[in-house]
Design a protein around this motif. Structure first.
Motif, PDB file in Angstrom:
ATOM      1  N   PHE A 163       0.826  -1.197   0.000  1.00 53.80           N
ATOM      2  CA  PHE A 163       0.000   0.000   0.000  1.00 53.80           C
ATOM      3  C   PHE A 163       0.868   1.258   0.000  1.00 53.80           C
ATOM      4  O   PHE A 163       0.574   2.228  -0.716  1.00 53.80           O
ATOM      5  N   ALA A 164       1.942   1.247   0.781  1.00 53.44           N
ATOM      6  CA  ALA A 164       2.847   2.396   0.794  1.00 53.44           C
ATOM      7  C   ALA A 164       3.464   2.620  -0.585  1.00 53.44           C
ATOM      8  O   ALA A 164       3.580   3.766  -1.050  1.00 53.44           O
ATOM      9  N   GLU A 165       3.856   1.539  -1.246  1.00 49.79           N
ATOM     10  CA  GLU A 165       4.389   1.654  -2.607  1.00 49.79           C
ATOM     11  C   GLU A 165       3.359   2.311  -3.527  1.00 49.79           C
ATOM     12  O   GLU A 165       3.690   3.203  -4.322  1.00 49.79           O
ATOM     13  N   TRP A 166       2.124   1.840  -3.431  1.00 55.08           N
ATOM     14  CA  TRP A 166       1.072   2.368  -4.303  1.00 55.08           C
ATOM     15  C   TRP A 166       0.852   3.855  -4.055  1.00 55.08           C
ATOM     16  O   TRP A 166       0.699   4.639  -5.002  1.00 55.08           O
ATOM     17  N   LEU A 167       0.841   4.268  -2.797  1.00 56.07           N
ATOM     18  CA  LEU A 167       0.684   5.686  -2.491  1.00 56.07           C
ATOM     19  C   LEU A 167       1.793   6.509  -3.127  1.00 56.07           C
ATOM     20  O   LEU A 167       1.544   7.570  -3.717  1.00 56.07           O
ATOM     21  N   SER A 168       3.027   6.025  -3.005  1.00 58.62           N
ATOM     22  CA  SER A 168       4.163   6.762  -3.559  1.00 58.62           C
ATOM     23  C   SER A 168       4.084   6.853  -5.079  1.00 58.62           C
ATOM     24  O   SER A 168       4.319   7.919  -5.662  1.00 58.62           O
ATOM     25  N   VAL A 169       3.771   5.742  -5.714  1.00 59.22           N
ATOM     26  CA  VAL A 169       3.670   5.743  -7.180  1.00 59.22           C
ATOM     27  C   VAL A 169       2.542   6.657  -7.644  1.00 59.22           C
ATOM     28  O   VAL A 169       2.691   7.437  -8.593  1.00 59.22           O
ATOM     29  N   TYR A 171       0.846   9.187  -6.016  1.00 60.78           N
ATOM     30  CA  TYR A 171       0.787  10.594  -5.606  1.00 60.78           C
ATOM     31  C   TYR A 171       2.147  11.259  -5.440  1.00 60.78           C
ATOM     32  O   TYR A 171       2.216  12.443  -5.102  1.00 60.78           O
ATOM     33  N   GLY A 172       3.221  10.529  -5.703  1.00 59.79           N
ATOM     34  CA  GLY A 172       4.553  11.086  -5.483  1.00 59.79           C
ATOM     35  C   GLY A 172       4.874  12.295  -6.333  1.00 59.79           C
ATOM     36  O   GLY A 172       5.655  13.156  -5.919  1.00 59.79           O
ATOM     37  N   ASP A 173       4.286  12.399  -7.500  1.00 57.78           N
ATOM     38  CA  ASP A 173       4.520  13.549  -8.364  1.00 57.78           C
ATOM     39  C   ASP A 173       3.533  14.681  -8.101  1.00 57.78           C
ATOM     40  O   ASP A 173       3.530  15.687  -8.820  1.00 57.78           O
ATOM     41  N   ARG A 174       2.698  14.504  -7.049  1.00 55.30           N
ATOM     42  CA  ARG A 174       1.713  15.537  -6.724  1.00 55.30           C
ATOM     43  C   ARG A 174       1.926  16.081  -5.315  1.00 55.30           C
ATOM     44  O   ARG A 174       1.021  16.617  -4.700  1.00 55.30           O
ATOM     45  N   GLY A 175       3.146  15.941  -4.825  1.00 54.31           N
ATOM     46  CA  GLY A 175       3.521  16.563  -3.570  1.00 54.31           C
ATOM     47  C   GLY A 175       3.419  15.684  -2.343  1.00 54.31           C
ATOM     48  O   GLY A 175       3.771  16.124  -1.243  1.00 54.31           O
ATOM     49  N   ILE A 176       2.933  14.464  -2.494  1.00 54.44           N
ATOM     50  CA  ILE A 176       2.783  13.581  -1.335  1.00 54.44           C
ATOM     51  C   ILE A 176       3.979  12.634  -1.276  1.00 54.44           C
ATOM     52  O   ILE A 176       4.243  11.889  -2.215  1.00 54.44           O
ATOM     53  N   ARG A 177       4.673  12.681  -0.151  1.00 52.91           N
ATOM     54  CA  ARG A 177       5.831  11.825   0.049  1.00 52.91           C
ATOM     55  C   ARG A 177       5.447  10.649   0.949  1.00 52.91           C
ATOM     56  O   ARG A 177       4.568  10.777   1.806  1.00 52.91           O
ATOM     57  N   VAL A 178       6.125   9.541   0.751  1.00 49.16           N
ATOM     58  CA  VAL A 178       5.826   8.322   1.510  1.00 49.16           C
ATOM     59  C   VAL A 178       7.134   7.676   1.939  1.00 49.16           C
ATOM     60  O   VAL A 178       8.073   7.565   1.141  1.00 49.16           O
ATOM     61  N   SER A 179       7.186   7.257   3.201  1.00 45.96           N
ATOM     62  CA  SER A 179       8.285   6.426   3.681  1.00 45.96           C
ATOM     63  C   SER A 179       7.689   5.177   4.313  1.00 45.96           C
ATOM     64  O   SER A 179       6.624   5.226   4.936  1.00 45.96           O
ATOM     65  N   CYS A 180       8.384   4.063   4.147  1.00 41.60           N
ATOM     66  CA  CYS A 180       7.929   2.784   4.694  1.00 41.60           C
ATOM     67  C   CYS A 180       9.042   2.213   5.561  1.00 41.60           C
ATOM     68  O   CYS A 180      10.146   1.950   5.084  1.00 41.60           O
ATOM     69  N   VAL A 181       8.738   2.050   6.851  1.00 46.37           N
ATOM     70  CA  VAL A 181       9.733   1.647   7.834  1.00 46.37           C
ATOM     71  C   VAL A 181       9.704   0.133   7.998  1.00 46.37           C
ATOM     72  O   VAL A 181       8.660  -0.438   8.341  1.00 46.37           O
ATOM     73  N   CYS A 182      10.840  -0.519   7.779  1.00 50.24           N
ATOM     74  CA  CYS A 182      10.888  -1.983   7.786  1.00 50.24           C
ATOM     75  C   CYS A 182      12.024  -2.505   8.657  1.00 50.24           C
ATOM     76  O   CYS A 182      13.026  -3.044   8.162  1.00 50.24           O
ATOM     77  N   PRO A 183      11.896  -2.364   9.976  1.00 53.66           N
ATOM     78  CA  PRO A 183      12.934  -2.899  10.862  1.00 53.66           C
ATOM     79  C   PRO A 183      12.768  -4.390  11.104  1.00 53.66           C
ATOM     80  O   PRO A 183      11.702  -4.961  10.862  1.00 53.66           O
ATOM     81  N   ALA A 229      15.529  13.118   3.901  1.00 56.37           N
ATOM     82  CA  ALA A 229      15.991  12.783   2.555  1.00 56.37           C
ATOM     83  C   ALA A 229      14.855  12.426   1.607  1.00 56.37           C
ATOM     84  O   ALA A 229      15.095  12.164   0.432  1.00 56.37           O
ATOM     85  N   GLU A 230      13.625  12.395   2.127  1.00 53.17           N
ATOM     86  CA  GLU A 230      12.454  11.949   1.369  1.00 53.17           C
ATOM     87  C   GLU A 230      12.717  10.587   0.731  1.00 53.17           C
ATOM     88  O   GLU A 230      12.481  10.362  -0.451  1.00 53.17           O
ATOM     89  N   GLN A 231      13.181   9.671   1.566  1.00 55.20           N
ATOM     90  CA  GLN A 231      13.548   8.322   1.148  1.00 55.20           C
ATOM     91  C   GLN A 231      12.404   7.366   1.443  1.00 55.20           C
ATOM     92  O   GLN A 231      11.850   7.384   2.546  1.00 55.20           O
ATOM     93  N   PHE A 232      12.053   6.512   0.488  1.00 52.75           N
ATOM     94  CA  PHE A 232      10.916   5.615   0.672  1.00 52.75           C
ATOM     95  C   PHE A 232      11.218   4.510   1.677  1.00 52.75           C
ATOM     96  O   PHE A 232      10.538   4.368   2.699  1.00 52.75           O
ATOM     97  N   LEU A 233      12.204   3.699   1.412  1.00 54.31           N
ATOM     98  CA  LEU A 233      12.442   2.507   2.224  1.00 54.31           C
ATOM     99  C   LEU A 233      13.376   2.842   3.381  1.00 54.31           C
ATOM    100  O   LEU A 233      14.502   3.299   3.173  1.00 54.31           O
ATOM    101  N   VAL A 234      12.893   2.623   4.600  1.00 48.47           N
ATOM    102  CA  VAL A 234      13.666   2.916   5.808  1.00 48.47           C
ATOM    103  C   VAL A 234      14.080   1.585   6.422  1.00 48.47           C
ATOM    104  O   VAL A 234      13.231   0.813   6.882  1.00 48.47           O
ATOM    105  N   LEU A 235      15.376   1.335   6.444  1.00 45.89           N
ATOM    106  CA  LEU A 235      15.899   0.055   6.934  1.00 45.89           C
ATOM    107  C   LEU A 235      16.842   0.315   8.097  1.00 45.89           C
ATOM    108  O   LEU A 235      18.062   0.436   7.913  1.00 45.89           O
ATOM    109  N   LEU A 241      18.497  -5.171   3.606  1.00 51.48           N
ATOM    110  CA  LEU A 241      18.613  -4.903   2.171  1.00 51.48           C
ATOM    111  C   LEU A 241      19.293  -6.060   1.458  1.00 51.48           C
ATOM    112  O   LEU A 241      18.847  -6.498   0.391  1.00 51.48           O
ATOM    113  N   GLU A 242      20.372  -6.588   2.057  1.00 55.72           N
ATOM    114  CA  GLU A 242      21.063  -7.718   1.437  1.00 55.72           C
ATOM    115  C   GLU A 242      20.183  -8.962   1.449  1.00 55.72           C
ATOM    116  O   GLU A 242      20.152  -9.727   0.467  1.00 55.72           O
ATOM    117  N   MET A 243      19.449  -9.184   2.533  1.00 47.57           N
ATOM    118  CA  MET A 243      18.524 -10.317   2.588  1.00 47.57           C
ATOM    119  C   MET A 243      17.466 -10.206   1.487  1.00 47.57           C
ATOM    120  O   MET A 243      17.121 -11.200   0.847  1.00 47.57           O
TER     121      MET A 243
END
Length: 272
Positions: A163-169, A171-183, A229-235, A241-243
């Motif tokens: 869902f976070a990916e879909w939001l970014s794809v 609305y990302g060019d319309r001013g809405i930023r999305v980050s997804c935290v995956c610890p 940094a307006e970075q999507f994937l937060v690890l 990432l390697e996994m």
């Protein structure tokens, strides 16, 4: 994004990653609505943060899955601080019971996915009008990899990432930023609260064996850096990432490795 002066809502903010994130936001100059299902916990966290940053937060009890409650949080933020700039869909639950029953699936999907969807439904139209907004989804490394011991957690967290990916794809060019935290493992009650239940114990050992268990404050630091940094994937655990790369490069090999890992965990549980 510069956090200073921004208005944020943090769900699941009474403890763990949510409380640490609320505190980090306040320290960076934001104004924060600290929300939790348990009102007393939200109020206590808010009061604790305000001791160091007077007037930076307000606490509120709210069910993050309820649309009316989300609208109430947005209204509270607007009345106290101004329009919401950032929304942290942080509330989460672990239903660790193998395949699960219908009630467990409903609870997991309500909290770990539909709460995010409903929050976006409430906020995105206004953000589009303003041309700016930031949605932060707390998912899990389980949403990129899997969660041994819990189908409901693994699948609902995969859905949260999707869902976070879909939001970014969308609305990302319309001013809405999305980050997804995956610890991976974080020292919270979600990880350590129910070890007495056999399947939860296996899920917990899967996480604690796979990598370091971080403190919530370490995750909050990573989240704020990603927002800057307006970075999507937060690890917060870089090893994820390697996994994830290994999973994508040879899915069958990864599945075999996960089955071996699961067998080793179950064998260890049997020896205890």
């Amino acid at each position: 994004m510069n956090i200073a002066g921004k208005v944020a809502v943090v769900t699941g903010g009474g403890a763990g990653i949510g409380a640490a994130t609320a505190a980090a936001l306040a320290a960076a100059g934001a104004r924060v609505v600290v929300s939790d299902l348990h009102e007393a916990t939200a109020l206590a966290t808010s009061e604790r943060i305000n001791l160091e940053h007077p007037g930076a937060t307000v606490g509120a009890g709210a069910d993050a899955t309820d649309r009316a409650a989300i609208e109430g949080l947005v209204a509270l933020a607007e009345s106290r601080f101004g329009p919401v700039d950032l929304y942290f869909a942080n509330a989460g639950i672990l239903e660790a019971s193998g395949l699960g029953d219908d009630a467990e699936w409903d609870r997991a999907l309500e909290v770990n996915l539909r709460a995010h969807v409903r929050a976006a439904q409430v906020l995105v139209p206004g953000w589009l009008e303003r041309g700016a907004g930031y949605f932060v989804s707390t998912a899990s490394a389980a949403g990129l990899l899997t969660q041994i011991g819990s189908a409901t957690y693994s699948v609902s967290k995969h859905a949260a990432v999707g869902f976070a990916e879909w939001l970014s794809v969308t609305y990302g060019d319309r001013g809405i930023r999305v980050s997804c935290v995956c610890p991976m493992g974080v020292n919270t009650t979600l990880l350590h609260g129910r070890e007495a239940e056999p399947q939860v114990a296996t899920a917990t050992r899967a996480v604690t064996t796979a990598g370091a268990v971080l403190e919530p404050e370490q995750v909050a630091t990573a989240v704020l850096a990603a927002i800057a940094a307006e970075q999507f994937l937060v690890l917060p655990h870089p090893d994820v990432l390697e996994m994830y790369r290994r999973k994508g490069s040879d899915y069958d090999r990864w599945l075999r490795g996960m089955r071996r890992f699961q067998s080793s965990l179950l064998a260890t549980e049997g020896q205890r």
